[in-house]
Design an enzyme around this catalytic site. Structure first.
Site, PDB file in Angstrom:
ATOM      1  N   CYS A 160       0.848  -1.202   0.000  1.00 26.96           N
ATOM      2  CA  CYS A 160       0.000   0.000   0.000  1.00 26.96           C
ATOM      3  C   CYS A 160       0.879   1.245   0.000  1.00 26.96           C
ATOM      4  O   CYS A 160       0.788   2.073  -0.891  1.00 26.96           O
ATOM      5  CB  CYS A 160      -0.929  -0.017   1.208  1.00 26.96           C
ATOM      6  SG  CYS A 160      -2.290  -1.190   1.049  1.00 26.96           S
ATOM      7  N   ARG A 180      -0.765   4.124  -2.197  1.00 32.35           N
ATOM      8  CA  ARG A 180      -1.816   3.988  -3.208  1.00 32.35           C
ATOM      9  C   ARG A 180      -3.214   3.973  -2.603  1.00 32.35           C
ATOM     10  O   ARG A 180      -4.190   4.353  -3.259  1.00 32.35           O
ATOM     11  CB  ARG A 180      -1.592   2.722  -4.049  1.00 32.35           C
ATOM     12  CG  ARG A 180      -1.697   1.425  -3.290  1.00 32.35           C
ATOM     13  CD  ARG A 180      -1.563   0.196  -4.183  1.00 32.35           C
ATOM     14  NE  ARG A 180      -1.620  -1.033  -3.410  1.00 32.35           N
ATOM     15  CZ  ARG A 180      -2.729  -1.636  -3.010  1.00 32.35           C
ATOM     16  NH1 ARG A 180      -3.909  -1.103  -3.310  1.00 32.35           N
ATOM     17  NH2 ARG A 180      -2.684  -2.756  -2.312  1.00 32.35           N
ATOM     18  N   SER A 181      -3.351   3.495  -1.346  1.00 26.85           N
ATOM     19  CA  SER A 181      -4.669   3.309  -0.752  1.00 26.85           C
ATOM     20  C   SER A 181      -4.550   3.379   0.765  1.00 26.85           C
ATOM     21  O   SER A 181      -3.552   2.931   1.336  1.00 26.85           O
ATOM     22  CB  SER A 181      -5.241   1.951  -1.181  1.00 26.85           C
ATOM     23  OG  SER A 181      -6.488   1.701  -0.575  1.00 26.85           O
ATOM     24  N   CYS A 182      -5.582   3.938   1.418  1.00 28.29           N
ATOM     25  CA  CYS A 182      -5.514   4.060   2.874  1.00 28.29           C
ATOM     26  C   CYS A 182      -6.895   4.017   3.513  1.00 28.29           C
ATOM     27  O   CYS A 182      -7.779   4.804   3.170  1.00 28.29           O
ATOM     28  CB  CYS A 182      -4.819   5.361   3.265  1.00 28.29           C
ATOM     29  SG  CYS A 182      -4.600   5.568   5.040  1.00 28.29           S
ATOM     30  N   ASN A 191       0.455   4.362   9.286  1.00 27.04           N
ATOM     31  CA  ASN A 191       1.265   4.865   8.168  1.00 27.04           C
ATOM     32  C   ASN A 191       1.989   6.159   8.525  1.00 27.04           C
ATOM     33  O   ASN A 191       3.157   6.351   8.157  1.00 27.04           O
ATOM     34  CB  ASN A 191       0.392   5.084   6.940  1.00 27.04           C
ATOM     35  CG  ASN A 191      -0.354   3.839   6.504  1.00 27.04           C
ATOM     36  OD1 ASN A 191      -1.560   3.892   6.240  1.00 27.04           O
ATOM     37  ND2 ASN A 191       0.327   2.705   6.438  1.00 27.04           N
ATOM     38  N   HIS A 221      -9.977   6.632   2.084  1.00 27.94           N
ATOM     39  CA  HIS A 221     -11.378   6.235   2.232  1.00 27.94           C
ATOM     40  C   HIS A 221     -11.754   5.907   3.678  1.00 27.94           C
ATOM     41  O   HIS A 221     -10.908   5.608   4.515  1.00 27.94           O
ATOM     42  CB  HIS A 221     -11.694   5.030   1.331  1.00 27.94           C
ATOM     43  CG  HIS A 221     -10.731   3.895   1.490  1.00 27.94           C
ATOM     44  ND1 HIS A 221      -9.619   3.747   0.685  1.00 27.94           N
ATOM     45  CD2 HIS A 221     -10.703   2.854   2.355  1.00 27.94           C
ATOM     46  CE1 HIS A 221      -8.951   2.665   1.039  1.00 27.94           C
ATOM     47  NE2 HIS A 221      -9.591   2.105   2.061  1.00 27.94           N
ATOM     48  N   ILE A 222     -13.055   5.977   3.924  1.00 31.54           N
ATOM     49  CA  ILE A 222     -13.663   5.564   5.186  1.00 31.54           C
ATOM     50  C   ILE A 222     -14.763   4.573   4.845  1.00 31.54           C
ATOM     51  O   ILE A 222     -15.653   4.880   4.038  1.00 31.54           O
ATOM     52  CB  ILE A 222     -14.265   6.761   5.956  1.00 31.54           C
ATOM     53  CG1 ILE A 222     -13.176   7.792   6.303  1.00 31.54           C
ATOM     54  CG2 ILE A 222     -14.967   6.291   7.224  1.00 31.54           C
ATOM     55  CD1 ILE A 222     -13.732   9.062   6.940  1.00 31.54           C
ATOM     56  N   TYR A 223     -14.724   3.400   5.434  1.00 32.40           N
ATOM     57  CA  TYR A 223     -15.755   2.395   5.163  1.00 32.40           C
ATOM     58  C   TYR A 223     -17.083   2.801   5.806  1.00 32.40           C
ATOM     59  O   TYR A 223     -17.112   3.501   6.825  1.00 32.40           O
ATOM     60  CB  TYR A 223     -15.314   1.026   5.687  1.00 32.40           C
ATOM     61  CG  TYR A 223     -14.330   0.341   4.773  1.00 32.40           C
ATOM     62  CD1 TYR A 223     -14.780  -0.388   3.670  1.00 32.40           C
ATOM     63  CD2 TYR A 223     -12.958   0.434   4.991  1.00 32.40           C
ATOM     64  CE1 TYR A 223     -13.883  -1.007   2.814  1.00 32.40           C
ATOM     65  CE2 TYR A 223     -12.051  -0.180   4.141  1.00 32.40           C
ATOM     66  CZ  TYR A 223     -12.523  -0.900   3.049  1.00 32.40           C
ATOM     67  OH  TYR A 223     -11.630  -1.500   2.195  1.00 32.40           O
ATOM     68  N   SER A 282     -11.879  -4.098   7.914  1.00 35.13           N
ATOM     69  CA  SER A 282     -12.312  -4.775   6.691  1.00 35.13           C
ATOM     70  C   SER A 282     -11.175  -5.622   6.135  1.00 35.13           C
ATOM     71  O   SER A 282     -10.134  -5.098   5.738  1.00 35.13           O
ATOM     72  CB  SER A 282     -12.766  -3.750   5.643  1.00 35.13           C
ATOM     73  OG  SER A 282     -13.877  -3.028   6.109  1.00 35.13           O
TER      74      SER A 282
END
Length: 283
Positions: A160, A180-182, A191, A221-223, A282
């Protein structure tokens, strides 16, 4: 701390709903987030609006710097973050490249310390960077990359946070890290700690002053199942001042990091925080 909360607010206010195929959940998503950490002032970016943990993050970073490819080695350092990916990922369990229990494959630190060359042999990216910076050399390519698409099939997980680019201006060392993604509620604290600690450590062992660390996240993002706790609990809390990170001054070389350094060589002081928040994770 304020920039973390501002990013959370931005995701809630501007985010677009995206269905995540891997998790089967929706998440609010924004593209491009830029954070910066003042390492020179030792403003350690540990989240204060909930109780957060830092030792596992630095332990994992130390494992990367050593080039570990086995979850057991990470556990010995104090990081359990690779247990599930190494041993509970069905695709990896059935992968012919998996060498057995706890094997992670050619991920993260393996690429950083032993990137395979097409004509044989390996490239030790980290060694090259440390050697150059120790001599006061910045060739504008002091880049540590874990992202090797040609070997994704030989590891349990794509990276990531995949690239760290060091820059030297005079006697001050800077870092640009790319992710790339968090998963912002859960992953960003981890991180942030690693980006800050990486610059602190490398500056110390190469004999330079740390400057700022710049952290770029592409997909933040936030789930959906994390939103209520973020909106109703964490964002309503007032942040405390940043704590400080201390690193054993006897750590003076890459060899020290590879041989005797443990989590006892790191200390955080002045950490005030609110109560813990149990955000859903998740897989």
């Amino acid at each position: 701390m304020k920039q973390y909360l501002a990013l959370c607010e931005r995701i809630i206010n501007e985010g677009v709903w995206v269905e995540n195929e891997r998790t089967g959940k929706r998440c609010l998503t924004v593209i491009n987030a830029d954070l910066e950490y003042d390492v020179a002032a030792n403003e350690f970016p540990l989240i204060t609006t909930r109780k957060s943990f830092w030792k596992g993050a630095i332990a994992e970073l130390l494992g990367y710097l050593r080039g570990y490819d086995n979850a057991a080695d990470f556990r010995k350092l104090g990081a359990k973050t690779w247990d599930a990916n190494a041993n509970e990922n069905s695709a990896w369990l059935n992968n012919p490249h998996r060498k057995g229990h706890d094997d992670m494959g050619r991920v993260y630190g393996v690429q950083g310390r032993a990137w395979a060359k097409p004509d044989g042999g390996v490239v030790d990216q980290l060694r090259k960077i440390i050697d150059n910076l120790s001599k006061g050399v910045d060739d504008r390519g002091e880049i540590l990359s874990f992202y090797n698409p040609g070997e994704f099939h030989m590891g349990c997980l794509r990276p990531c946070m995949h690239t760290h680019n060091f820059s030297l201006l005079g006697d001050t060392l800077y870092l640009n890290s790319f992710q790339r993604s968090c998963d912002v509620p859960l992953g960003l604290n981890f991180n942030q700690v690693q980006v800050f600690a990486l610059l602190s450590i490398v500056a110390q062992i190469t004999g330079h002053k740390p400057g700022k660390a710049y952290h770029k996240i592409v997909n933040a993002h936030i789930y959906e199942d994390q939103l209520p706790l973020m909106q109703e609990v964490q964002l309503k809390r007032e942040p405390f001042p940043s704590p400080k990170l201390s690193i054993n001054p006897d750590i003076k070389s890459l060899e020290d990091l590879e041989t005797w350094v443990t989590m006892d060589d790191f200390e955080v002081t002045g950490y005030q925080h609110h109560e813990a928040i149990q955000y859903p994770f998740s897989v």
